[in-house]
Design a protein around this motif. Structure first.
Motif, PDB file in Angstrom:
ATOM      1  N   LEU A  88       0.904  -1.200  -0.073  1.00 28.52           N
ATOM      2  CA  LEU A  88      -0.033   0.053   0.012  1.00 28.52           C
ATOM      3  C   LEU A  88       0.822   1.144  -0.056  1.00 28.52           C
ATOM      4  O   LEU A  88       1.768   1.442   0.666  1.00 28.52           O
ATOM      5  CB  LEU A  88      -0.914  -0.096   1.124  1.00 28.52           C
ATOM      6  N   ARG A  89       0.475   2.063  -0.967  1.00 29.34           N
ATOM      7  CA  ARG A  89       1.078   3.513  -1.018  1.00 29.34           C
ATOM      8  C   ARG A  89       0.278   4.665  -0.603  1.00 29.34           C
ATOM      9  O   ARG A  89      -0.566   4.923  -1.459  1.00 29.34           O
ATOM     10  CB  ARG A  89       1.704   3.772  -2.425  1.00 29.34           C
ATOM     11  N   LEU A  90       0.204   4.951   0.486  1.00 30.77           N
ATOM     12  CA  LEU A  90      -0.687   5.987   1.078  1.00 30.77           C
ATOM     13  C   LEU A  90      -0.376   7.171   0.449  1.00 30.77           C
ATOM     14  O   LEU A  90      -1.584   8.014   0.282  1.00 30.77           O
ATOM     15  CB  LEU A  90      -0.555   6.197   2.530  1.00 30.77           C
ATOM     16  N   ASP A  91       0.846   7.744   0.124  1.00 29.28           N
ATOM     17  CA  ASP A  91       0.843   9.068  -0.539  1.00 29.28           C
ATOM     18  C   ASP A  91       0.492   9.220  -1.960  1.00 29.28           C
ATOM     19  O   ASP A  91       0.142  10.179  -2.418  1.00 29.28           O
ATOM     20  CB  ASP A  91       2.423   9.200  -0.757  1.00 29.28           C
ATOM     21  N   THR A  92      -0.047   7.882  -2.678  1.00 26.32           N
ATOM     22  CA  THR A  92      -0.648   7.947  -3.958  1.00 26.32           C
ATOM     23  C   THR A  92      -1.905   7.536  -4.013  1.00 26.32           C
ATOM     24  O   THR A  92      -2.614   7.248  -5.126  1.00 26.32           O
ATOM     25  CB  THR A  92       0.236   7.346  -5.021  1.00 26.32           C
ATOM     26  N   LEU A  93      -2.311   6.883  -2.895  1.00 24.41           N
ATOM     27  CA  LEU A  93      -3.628   6.309  -2.950  1.00 24.41           C
ATOM     28  C   LEU A  93      -4.805   7.143  -2.961  1.00 24.41           C
ATOM     29  O   LEU A  93      -4.918   8.391  -2.355  1.00 24.41           O
ATOM     30  CB  LEU A  93      -4.088   5.572  -1.173  1.00 24.41           C
ATOM     31  N   GLU A  94      -5.665   6.996  -4.056  1.00 26.40           N
ATOM     32  CA  GLU A  94      -6.742   7.658  -4.649  1.00 26.40           C
ATOM     33  C   GLU A  94      -7.953   6.691  -4.401  1.00 26.40           C
ATOM     34  O   GLU A  94      -8.042   5.844  -5.118  1.00 26.40           O
ATOM     35  CB  GLU A  94      -6.780   8.081  -5.881  1.00 26.40           C
ATOM     36  N   ARG A  95      -8.950   7.372  -3.280  1.00 30.98           N
ATOM     37  CA  ARG A  95     -10.011   6.544  -3.074  1.00 30.98           C
ATOM     38  C   ARG A  95     -11.139   7.165  -2.386  1.00 30.98           C
ATOM     39  O   ARG A  95     -10.592   7.943  -1.331  1.00 30.98           O
ATOM     40  CB  ARG A  95      -9.750   5.168  -2.190  1.00 30.98           C
ATOM     41  N   GLU A  96     -12.449   6.846  -2.362  1.00 27.13           N
ATOM     42  CA  GLU A  96     -13.280   7.530  -1.442  1.00 27.13           C
ATOM     43  C   GLU A  96     -13.751   6.359  -0.625  1.00 27.13           C
ATOM     44  O   GLU A  96     -14.342   5.211  -0.996  1.00 27.13           O
ATOM     45  CB  GLU A  96     -14.375   8.179  -2.144  1.00 27.13           C
ATOM     46  N   PHE A  97     -14.045   6.578   0.652  1.00 28.96           N
ATOM     47  CA  PHE A  97     -14.449   5.618   2.036  1.00 28.96           C
ATOM     48  C   PHE A  97     -16.084   6.366   2.236  1.00 28.96           C
ATOM     49  O   PHE A  97     -15.903   7.538   2.512  1.00 28.96           O
ATOM     50  CB  PHE A  97     -13.561   5.250   3.026  1.00 28.96           C
ATOM     51  N   THR A  98     -16.987   5.603   2.334  1.00 27.71           N
ATOM     52  CA  THR A  98     -18.175   5.822   3.006  1.00 27.71           C
ATOM     53  C   THR A  98     -18.289   5.590   4.224  1.00 27.71           C
ATOM     54  O   THR A  98     -18.333   4.100   4.554  1.00 27.71           O
ATOM     55  CB  THR A  98     -19.380   5.534   2.046  1.00 27.71           C
ATOM     56  N   LEU A  99     -18.496   6.217   5.448  1.00 22.84           N
ATOM     57  CA  LEU A  99     -18.717   5.828   6.697  1.00 22.84           C
ATOM     58  C   LEU A  99     -20.259   6.213   7.302  1.00 22.84           C
ATOM     59  O   LEU A  99     -20.669   7.413   6.964  1.00 22.84           O
ATOM     60  CB  LEU A  99     -18.001   6.414   7.558  1.00 22.84           C
ATOM     61  N   ARG A 100     -20.720   5.209   7.843  1.00 31.91           N
ATOM     62  CA  ARG A 100     -22.342   5.567   8.300  1.00 31.91           C
ATOM     63  C   ARG A 100     -22.235   5.538   9.844  1.00 31.91           C
ATOM     64  O   ARG A 100     -21.895   4.495  10.532  1.00 31.91           O
ATOM     65  CB  ARG A 100     -23.033   4.450   7.866  1.00 31.91           C
ATOM     66  N   THR A 101     -22.621   6.707  10.224  1.00 28.93           N
ATOM     67  CA  THR A 101     -22.437   7.020  11.854  1.00 28.93           C
ATOM     68  C   THR A 101     -23.610   7.554  12.209  1.00 28.93           C
ATOM     69  O   THR A 101     -24.425   8.218  11.834  1.00 28.93           O
ATOM     70  CB  THR A 101     -21.314   8.013  12.158  1.00 28.93           C
ATOM     71  N   ARG A 102     -23.958   7.579  13.527  1.00 36.17           N
ATOM     72  CA  ARG A 102     -24.846   8.456  14.068  1.00 36.17           C
ATOM     73  C   ARG A 102     -24.636  10.019  14.507  1.00 36.17           C
ATOM     74  O   ARG A 102     -23.385   9.959  14.651  1.00 36.17           O
ATOM     75  CB  ARG A 102     -25.505   7.787  15.649  1.00 36.17           C
ATOM     76  N   GLU A 103     -25.528  10.573  14.947  1.00 34.61           N
ATOM     77  CA  GLU A 103     -25.286  12.119  15.266  1.00 34.61           C
ATOM     78  C   GLU A 103     -24.190  11.999  16.305  1.00 34.61           C
ATOM     79  O   GLU A 103     -24.240  11.202  17.302  1.00 34.61           O
ATOM     80  CB  GLU A 103     -26.611  12.667  15.902  1.00 34.61           C
ATOM     81  N   GLY A 104     -23.168  13.062  16.356  1.00 35.28           N
ATOM     82  CA  GLY A 104     -22.287  13.284  17.357  1.00 35.28           C
ATOM     83  C   GLY A 104     -21.063  12.613  16.972  1.00 35.28           C
ATOM     84  O   GLY A 104     -19.940  13.007  17.269  1.00 35.28           O
ATOM     85  N   PHE A 105     -20.791  11.626  16.235  1.00 29.92           N
ATOM     86  CA  PHE A 105     -19.680  10.937  15.792  1.00 29.92           C
ATOM     87  C   PHE A 105     -18.754  11.903  15.254  1.00 29.92           C
ATOM     88  O   PHE A 105     -17.554  11.987  15.366  1.00 29.92           O
ATOM     89  CB  PHE A 105     -19.822   9.700  14.883  1.00 29.92           C
ATOM     90  N   VAL A 106     -19.054  12.775  13.951  1.00 27.52           N
ATOM     91  CA  VAL A 106     -18.530  13.354  13.202  1.00 27.52           C
ATOM     92  C   VAL A 106     -18.034  14.658  13.922  1.00 27.52           C
ATOM     93  O   VAL A 106     -17.018  15.344  13.901  1.00 27.52           O
ATOM     94  CB  VAL A 106     -19.287  14.050  11.990  1.00 27.52           C
ATOM     95  N   GLU A 107     -19.157  15.207  14.738  1.00 30.23           N
ATOM     96  CA  GLU A 107     -18.829  16.390  15.326  1.00 30.23           C
ATOM     97  C   GLU A 107     -17.548  16.415  16.583  1.00 30.23           C
ATOM     98  O   GLU A 107     -17.002  16.988  17.064  1.00 30.23           O
ATOM     99  CB  GLU A 107     -19.920  16.659  16.440  1.00 30.23           C
ATOM    100  N   ASN A 108     -17.382  14.728  17.225  1.00 28.07           N
ATOM    101  CA  ASN A 108     -16.584  14.473  18.198  1.00 28.07           C
ATOM    102  C   ASN A 108     -15.010  14.076  17.640  1.00 28.07           C
ATOM    103  O   ASN A 108     -14.179  14.202  18.166  1.00 28.07           O
ATOM    104  CB  ASN A 108     -17.175  13.549  19.422  1.00 28.07           C
ATOM    105  N   PHE A 109     -15.316  13.178  16.751  1.00 31.20           N
ATOM    106  CA  PHE A 109     -14.200  12.580  16.216  1.00 31.20           C
ATOM    107  C   PHE A 109     -13.794  12.777  14.732  1.00 31.20           C
ATOM    108  O   PHE A 109     -12.795  12.346  14.133  1.00 31.20           O
ATOM    109  CB  PHE A 109     -14.518  10.765  16.366  1.00 31.20           C
ATOM    110  N   GLY A 110     -14.694  13.694  13.950  1.00 33.05           N
ATOM    111  CA  GLY A 110     -14.485  13.825  12.693  1.00 33.05           C
ATOM    112  C   GLY A 110     -13.323  14.512  12.456  1.00 33.05           C
ATOM    113  O   GLY A 110     -12.447  14.321  11.441  1.00 33.05           O
TER     114      GLY A 110
END
Length: 295
Positions: A88-110
């Motif tokens: 895995l080459r993280l510096d050249t990795l091109e990808r989109e990931f989808t995360l499904r979370t409840r309210e508060g996750f993005v606000e606290n950990f995003g």
């Protein structure tokens, strides 16, 4: 018509590259007699002699020359597909990931998660979608890469899970509310007007069960579907909300939080994914990023 033996592609590639039965046998570590039998099968399958004796050697037929241009890339692609994935080459990795979370996750950990991802793989993009139910279908069909939640009876039995953090329910009121002062007893808690939080629309839950066990009940003045809605109502009213403590950390800024006077069990928020992604190096890296961002 029976399916062709795809192993013959490897044999044909070796024969066309070596131009001899003995050379192809050495290349594939077979005996000359076994290679001769494979050549006979190839001739039967293609309806062409493929390699024709000329003096002490063999020459390719026009059909064989035509196949050589097509067979070699096929064999190379198949061999590449069956090798371990490249590092895995993280510096050249091109990808989109989808995360499904409840309210508060993005606000606290995003923010911490985004900073970690951007620092290691700047071309990776994250897409957060709301978790409105406990259906495991999105993980199964691949529309969601990762999901957070509490493992329960409706969680797909085949899903992989790893604990992210422990949490507990707490009570929340506005500054100046009666419960913001003094000791919060069960009687005082039950006597207030409450906000019920339910994705399914029902007004009862663990708090109601705990109160019922003590021969008490609460007055749920309103029912909402999310933590953010409940806390917004708390800010402008005398209502009481019961929410997960860690999951709503930043959402509770400016409000008064108190320990519940009820024996509610703590719970664990976990990271969930489908087992088909176990071997995906980029997915495995992202799982590590999420875990460390929630640590």
């Amino acid at each position: 018509m029976s399916n062709p033996d795809l192993n013959l592609l490897l044999t044909l590639d070796a024969l066309l590259a070596e131009g001899s039965v003995a050379g192809a046998a050495r290349r594939l570590r077979l005996s000359p007699s076994a290679m001769s039998r494979s050549l006979a099968r190839l001739r039967e399958a293609t309806g062409d002699p493929l390699l024709v004796r000329a003096g002490r050697g063999l020459v390719a037929s026009p059909r064989a020359l035509e196949l050589r241009e097509r067979i070699a890339p096929l064999v190379q692609e198949a061999q590449a597909a069956l090798r371990p994935a490249a590092a895995l080459r993280l510096d050249t990795l091109e990808r989109e990931f989808t995360l499904r979370t409840r309210e508060g996750f993005v606000e606290n950990f995003g923010a911490a998660l985004l900073a970690r991802v951007a620092g290691e793989a700047p071309a990776v993009r994250l897409r957060f979608v709301p978790k409105t139910d406990r259906d495991s279908g999105p993980l199964r069909d691949g529309s969601v890469d990762l999901e957070t939640g509490v493992i329960g009876a409706t969680t797909g039995p085949e899903l992989r899970a790893q604990a992210l953090f422990g949490d507990r329910f707490v009570g929340v009121v506005r500054e100046g509310h009666a419960l913001s002062r003094g000791r919060v007893t069960v009687a005082r808690f039950a006597a207030g007007q409450h906000i019920a939080i339910s994705r399914g629309g029902t007004a009862t839950g663990p708090v109601d069960d705990a109160l019922t066990a003590l021969a008490l009940r609460r007055d749920a003045a309103v029912t909402v579907t999310g933590f953010g809605q409940a806390l917004a109502l708390v800010r402008g009213s005398d209502l009481i909300a019961t929410v997960p403590e860690r999951h709503t950390g930043t959402l509770r800024d400016g409000l008064v939080t108190f320990a519940l006077p009820l024996p509610l069990a703590p719970f664990t928020v976990s990271l969930l994914w489908h087992p088909r992604m176990d071997g995906d190096a980029a997915h495995r890296w992202l799982r590590g990023c999420v875990r460390e961002s929630c640590a």
